[in-house]
Scaffold this active site. Structure first.
Site, PDB file in Angstrom:
ATOM      1  N   LEU A  21       9.049   7.306  20.733  1.00 15.41           N
ATOM      2  CA  LEU A  21       8.325   7.425  21.992  1.00 15.41           C
ATOM      3  C   LEU A  21       8.409   6.149  22.816  1.00 15.41           C
ATOM      4  CD1 LEU A  21       5.109   9.354  20.854  1.00 15.41           C
ATOM      5  CD2 LEU A  21       7.028  10.249  22.184  1.00 15.41           C
ATOM      6  N   MET A  26       3.069  -4.652  20.532  1.00 11.32           N
ATOM      7  CA  MET A  26       2.571  -4.639  19.163  1.00 11.32           C
ATOM      8  C   MET A  26       3.552  -4.033  18.183  1.00 11.32           C
ATOM      9  SD  MET A  26      -1.478  -3.737  18.883  1.00 11.32           S
ATOM     10  CE  MET A  26      -1.150  -2.930  17.323  1.00 11.32           C
ATOM     11  N   VAL A  29       6.611   2.995  18.508  1.00 10.05           N
ATOM     12  CA  VAL A  29       5.806   4.218  18.485  1.00 10.05           C
ATOM     13  C   VAL A  29       6.739   5.401  18.260  1.00 10.05           C
ATOM     14  CG1 VAL A  29       4.122   5.629  19.687  1.00 10.05           C
ATOM     15  CG2 VAL A  29       4.187   3.161  20.095  1.00 10.05           C
ATOM     16  N   ASP A 138      -7.801  -3.053  28.577  1.00 12.35           N
ATOM     17  CA  ASP A 138      -6.582  -2.741  29.331  1.00 12.35           C
ATOM     18  C   ASP A 138      -6.650  -1.323  29.891  1.00 12.35           C
ATOM     19  OD1 ASP A 138      -4.153  -3.476  30.431  1.00 12.35           O
ATOM     20  OD2 ASP A 138      -2.994  -2.765  28.722  1.00 12.35           O
TER      21      ASP A 138
END
Length: 632
Positions: A21, A26, A29, A138
């Site tokens: 994705l 971080m 995905v 965020d």
């Protein structure tokens, strides 16, 4: 979505990977499926971050906090391994486009009613995020996904537990975290962040949704110029609909203490159904269909599939998944608003937790529709059904929790349905929050063997007085003999069949109860202290609980005086499911002292202690220790 490459794993934990994705700061995905067929997004931490012990500790804390959020208005956590070589977390997959892509590319600004419902849904999600000890940090249009059932907040990549050792909005290197244009003044200044920061960011998101522009300038203005305007200038709300001005300006107040809380926003906002324009709903349907087709094309060949005996990481008590194989337990499919969005609705149920929040705003938050006028038509049915249109399966009382948990509710609703014709007020609803109890009658619009729809409502009782507004359109869908799915606007909950009639109070609760002294130690002048509660038998909607209190009056220095304070109040029963739900207290004007205080809503239950019944009384406004009573 991109296909998996040769370096990607086939499975992560119990999840079979389907495709990529994206990649973020971080980690990576992946789109994946559980052994039961549930679609999830698996986030895998980058190796360089996984090598940092402090990051691992923080990641584990944040995953635990996200699990406490529970998926209300967010993607729920369905599995994780924070101790793995590369830590990962799996969350429910939300197959909707982002607010940024809808407003910026596909549709344009949303109408005011949609913006208000968007605000209510996002505020409800923030209530749960903040209650879990998190500040999102965020909140921006690209982190808000739109579905038929309402908005979802995603990407807690820089969310930070409020009680972590880091300060404010700074990373360990001193860099400010957040997205320019959607930051709060305190975030810009690098100060310690509180939930009020998310409320400011919510105001900017709503301004963007309503106008298509950021209120403090975009990327073309320069990052530093935008951040300066956030900290010092008033927002540019040109072209904002007047009916949204008060809401958005309140959120964008510079002083964090002057902003409304997320809870206050939920209590004052009215939602609409459908919550998005019809042509946008149709686009969501096409978007979902494309995603489903893409998933099917990306499904790995048989040799890449994970073993089918893996357990599904979803909570065992969750409803079964409509996409699961026939050998797996089946999940009831939720009906969409229109046939065009059926595919999206089914996938949204599999990929995201159900929204469950109030639809009764506080005063000033809007009004319901005009009173419905209908006759009490009666007639026979060729099918032999009793007079009226209500199928027998819907008759009776249904109760559910709109906020909180079954054993710790903060907000409940009850609907009692009697037989009647279309247009008759055949449903009595009772809504209880920590601060108020509302009872009303709703018009029966339609009924089939599977679905019952209620329309215009009128208030018949309000505690405290004049605090309630009429309920919106409500729908009940039969899922089992004793289970219905309730919805109103974007709100959803599961209701269970409940006791009804003239005697709803369980026998063990009946009688007079005296409060047990704190710690079992009697206070000085114990004979001057009385806290007595009496529970009587009767129906929901009656004042069946009586509270009597006596205690010494104190002087300005807090010392007891010879005079006693006497207080007596009653409370109306608002629910008779697993717990006895009781609304706020109403003072007895004949036995009431100015020093008396009326308590809010409570729920009552019996426990056994040393082979004797104890009555526990829990408040419904916040977590806390219960009052404990023994038979008098």
């Amino acid at each position: 979505m991109d296909p998996l490459n040769a370096e990607d794993p086939v499975t992560i934990g119990p999840f079979r990977l389907i495709g990529r994705l994206g990649v973020g700061g971080m980690g990576r995905v992946f789109l994946a499926r559980s052994a039961g067929g549930r679609t999830v997004a698996v986030k895998v931490v980058h190796a360089e971050l996984a090598a940092q012990d402090e990051f691992r500790r923080r990641f584990a804390r944040e995953v635990a906090a996200l699990e406490r959020v529970g998926g209300t208005g967010t993607a729920p956590v369905l599995g994780s391994d924070t101790g793995a070589e590369l830590p990962w977390v799996a969350v429910g997959y939300v197959p909707g486009p982002s607010l940024r892509s809808v407003v910026g590319d596909a549709f344009g600004p949303l109408p005011p009613d949609s913006v208000r419902t968007l605000a209510s849904g996002l505020a409800r999600a923030l209530v749960h995020v903040h209650a879990a000890g998190l500040v999102h940090r965020d909140l921006k249009p690209s982190n808000v996904l739109l579905t038929v059932d309402g908005p979802k907040i995603i990407d807690f990549g820089i969310a930070r537990a409020v009680d972590t050792v880091t300060d404010g909005g700074l990373t360990s290197t001193g860099a400010v975290v957040g997205s320019p244009g959607f930051m709060s003044p305190e975030q810009v200044r690098g100060e310690k962040l509180t939930p009020a920061s998310d409320v400011f960011c919510l105001g900017s998101v709503l301004a963007y949704a309503a106008t298509g522009r950021t209120p403090f300038g975009g990327a073309d203005s320069g990052v530093h110029a935008t951040m300066f305007r956030i900290a010092h200038d008033e927002p540019d709300l040109t072209d904002l609909a007047p009916e949204l001005s008060g809401l958005i300006r309140a959120c964008l107040t510079k002083d964090a203490a002057g902003r409304p809380t997320a809870t206050e926003l939920v209590d004052t906002l009215q939602v609409t159904e459908p919550w998005l324009p019809a042509d946008l709903l149709a686009r969501l349907g096409r978007h979902a269909a494309l995603l489903l087709e893409t998933e099917a094309l990306a499904t790995p060949l048989p040799e890449r599939t994970a073993p089918t005996d893996r357990p599904d990481p979803a909570t065992p008590a969750a409803p079964t998944d409509p996409t699961a194989p026939e050998t797996a337990p089946r999940r009831p499919r939720r009906r969409g608003l229109t046939a065009a969005v059926t595919a999206l609705t089914a996938l949204a149920v599999a990929g995201a937790a159900v929204l469950a929040y109030t639809y009764w705003p506080s005063p000033g938050g809007g009004t319901g529709g005009p009173d419905g006028k209908g006759g009490n038509g009666r007639g026979s049915s060729a099918s032999g059904r009793p007079a009226g249109i209500v199928p027998a399966a819907f008759l009776g009382a249904w109760e559910g929790v709109l906020r909180g948990a079954a054993d710790a509710p903060y907000e409940t609703s009850r609907i009692e349905i009697t037989q009647g014709a279309a247009g008759s007020r055949s449903a009595v609803y009772t809504h209880v929050t920590g601060e108020r109890l509302c009872i009303g009658r709703a018009v029966l619009l339609s009924a089939t063997d599977a679905e019952l729809v209620l329309g215009d409502a009128e208030i018949t009782a309000s505690v405290p007085g004049r605090r309630c507004t009429p309920a919106a359109r409500q729908t009940l869908r039969l899922r089992a003999n004793d289970v219905v799915e309730w919805s109103s606007g974007v709100a959803r909950s599961t209701f269970q069949r409940a006791r009804t009639g003239a005697s709803v109070v369980p026998a063990p609760l009946l009688g007079t109860w005296n409060q047990v002294p704190l710690g079992g130690i009697a206070p000085p002048d114990a004979d001057r202290w009385v806290n007595r509660l009496t529970v009587s038998q009767g129906p929901v909607g009656a004042a069946l609980v009586r509270v009597e209190q006596v205690y010494p009056r104190t002087d300005a220095d807090g010392n007891n005086t010879p005079e006693n304070v006497h207080c007596t109040a009653t409370a109306v029963v608002g629910g008779a499911g697993p717990l006895l739900v009781v609304g706020p207290q109403t003072r007895d004007p004949d036995v009431w002292d100015p020093d008396c205080v009326e308590d809010g809503s409570t729920n009552l239950r019996i426990v056994r202690y040393q082979d004797k019944d104890r009555l526990l009384v829990y408040g419904m406004s916040a977590d806390g220790e219960p009052g404990e009573y023994q038979r008098g």
